[in-house]
Design an enzyme around this catalytic site. Structure first.
Site, PDB file in Angstrom:
ATOM      1  N   HIS A  99       0.810  -1.222   0.000  1.00 52.85           N
ATOM      2  CA  HIS A  99       0.000   0.000   0.000  1.00 52.85           C
ATOM      3  C   HIS A  99       0.843   1.272   0.000  1.00 52.85           C
ATOM      4  CE1 HIS A  99       0.404  -0.305   4.503  1.00 52.85           C
ATOM      5  NE2 HIS A  99       0.464   0.998   4.382  1.00 52.85           N
ATOM      6  N   ASP A 129       0.556  -7.713   1.448  1.00 52.11           N
ATOM      7  CA  ASP A 129       0.889  -6.293   1.633  1.00 52.11           C
ATOM      8  C   ASP A 129       2.402  -6.095   1.600  1.00 52.11           C
ATOM      9  OD1 ASP A 129       0.321  -3.612   1.873  1.00 52.11           O
ATOM     10  OD2 ASP A 129       0.291  -3.631   4.061  1.00 52.11           O
ATOM     11  N   SER A 210       4.704   2.418   8.033  1.00 54.63           N
ATOM     12  CA  SER A 210       4.386   1.234   7.231  1.00 54.63           C
ATOM     13  C   SER A 210       5.526   0.872   6.298  1.00 54.63           C
ATOM     14  CB  SER A 210       3.121   1.483   6.401  1.00 54.63           C
ATOM     15  OG  SER A 210       1.977   1.411   7.202  1.00 54.63           O
TER      16      SER A 210
END
Length: 361
Positions: A99, A129, A210
C-alpha cells in the site's frame, strides 16, 4: 612570692588550653575542608553508564532504512518506510508494504544520508501487503540482517525504525516488546476482507512507519510493520508481518511474477450473519461460512460443494469467517488438496477439494 608563682601557673594553664583548643579547631576545619574537597572531586568524576542501551543494535540496521515517496502524475501521493534486505552488483533490493507504492507512477527513495534517488517497483502482492523496490546498488548505505521471528517470544524487546507523521521525522526509532504471537487479524482493503498473520507489538507505530523493519535486540529484522489498530479507545497495538511470511515469495516479486493463489469458485457469507438474512441454523454450528453460490466448472463444484452447504473446517481447523477461509486456502499451492468439513441438511460430511484454479484464470 607565692602569689607570683600561682599567677605564673594560671597563665601557663590558660596558654596550654588556648593552644590545644586552637589546634583542635584547626584540625576539625582542615578535616572538613578535606572532606568537601574529596566530595567535590568525586562529583566531578561521576560517570553514568546506560546498561540497557540498544544503540549498537540500532546502528546495525539504521542505514538500511529508507523513506519511500509515492508520486502520482508528478504529485506526492503518500510516503512510507522500507529497508534494504539484499544487494548485488546492480541493485539494492528494498522491502516495503504494497500500500506504500500502490497507484504510483513514480517512486523516489530517500536514504539515511538525506540523498534522494530514483527507484523502480519490481513486484507487489496486495494480499501479503508486500512490495519489492530496487535502487542502484552504488547508492546503498547499509543492508539489514534478516532474523527469525519464530525464535522471538512474548516480552522480547523489539524496536522499529521509520518515518512517522511526516518526513521531518525520518529515522525515528521506537522501542517496545512483543505483545502477542501468531495473531490472525482481519483487514479491509477496497471492500474486500482478508486475514493476515501478524506479530503484535506495543512499540509506537504511526502513519509513515508502514513498510519499515521490526527489529529484535540483536539488530535483526524479524518483521515488516504493516497495520496499526486505530481506535480512539485503543492505544499501543501495532502489527508486523512475520519476516518468514514476507520473504517466502520474495524471489517471485523480485522478478515481477504474480503470486498464484487458489480460486475455488464460490460466493459465501459468514455464519455470524445468518440471522440477518433469516437463516436458522443448527445450534451446534457456532462459526463457518455458508455457500451462497457455486460457479460452474469450478474446483468447488468438482469437490461436490452445493448451495447452502456450511463449511465449518479446513483440514480440521475451525473456520471463523470468509476471510479466515481464504487465509487457510492461501497457505496452499495450486495442485494441493484440502479436506473440507461441511454441514448439509444438518448432517456433517467431508469433501476433498483439489486446488487447480488460481485467481486471474
Amino acid at each position: 612570692m607565692r602569689e607570683k608563682i600561682i599567677n605564673i601557673v594560671v597563665i601557663i594553664v590558660v596558654l596550654c588550653f588556648g593552644v590545644t583548643g586552637t589546634y583542635y579547631v584547626m584540625s576539625m576545619y582542615g578535616a572538613k575542608n578535606s572532606s568537601n574537597s574529596a566530595a567535590s572531586l568525586i562529583k566531578k568524576n561521576v560517570t553514568v553508564t546506560e546498561q540497557d542501551s540498544i544503540n549498537e543494535s540500532i546502528q546495525k540496521v539504521y542505514d538500511s532504512v529508507v523513506v519511500i515517496s509515492n508520486y502520482k502524475n508528478g504529485r506526492l501521493n503518500g510516503y512510507g518506510s522500507g529497508f534494504v534486505y539484499k544487494k548485488d552488483g546492480k541493485n539494492g533490493y528494498i522491502m516495503t508494504n504494497n500500500h506504500v507504492v500502490e497507484g504510483a507512477t513514480e517512486i523516489k527513495v530517500t536514504l539515511s544520508s538525506g540523498e534522494e534517488v530514483s527507484a523502480t517497483v519490481l513486484g507487489t502482492d496486495s494480499y501479503m501487503d508486500i512490495a519489492i523496490v530496487s535502487i542502484d546498488s552504488k547508492k546503498v548505505l547499509g543492508v539489514a540482517e534478516i532474523g527469525d521471528s519464530v525464535k522471538s517470544k512474548i516480552g522480547d524487546t523489539v524496536f522499529t525504525v521509520g518515518t512517522p507523521v511526516s518526513t521531518d521525522y525520518a529515522g525515528t526509532v521506537t522501542k517496545g516488546i512483543i505483545s502477542g504471537e501468531n495473531r490472525e487479524i482481519t483487514v479491509e482493503n477496497n471492500g474486500t476482507s482478508y486475514m493476515m498473520e501478524a506479530i503484535q507489538i506495543d512499540a509506537s507505530i504511526n502513519p509513515g512507519n508502514s513498510g519499515g523493519p521490526l527489529v529484535n535486540i540483536n539488530g535483526e529484522v524479524i518483521g515488516v510493520n504493516s497495520v496499526k489498530l486505530v481506535e480512539s479507545s485503543i492505544e499501543g497495538m501495532g502489527f508486523a508481518i512475520p519476516i518468514e511470511v514476507a520473504m517466502s515469495q520474495v524471489s517471485k516479486l523480485e522478478n515481477g511474477e504474480t503470486i498464484e493463489r487458489p480460486l475455488i469458485g464460490i460466493s459465501s457469507y459468514d455464519v455470524s450473519n445468518a440471522s440477518f438474512i433469516g437463516r436458522n441454523l443448527n445450534n451446534n454450528i457456532k462459526s463457518g461460512v455458508i455457500v451462497n453460490y457455486v460457479q460452474s466448472g469450478s474446483d468447488a463444484e468438482a469437490a461436490g460443494l452445493e448451495q447452502n452447504d456450511i463449511i465449518t473446517k479446513v483440514d480440521g481447523t475451525v473456520i471463523k469467517s470468509s476471510a479466515h477461509l481464504k487465509y487457510l486456502l492461501y497457505k496452499h499451492s495450486i495442485g494441493d488438496s484440502v479436506k473440507l468439513t461441511v454441514y448439509r441438511n444438518d448432517k456433517e460430511k467431508e469433501l476433498t477439494l483439489k486446488l487447480t484454479h488460481k485467481i486471474g484464470d
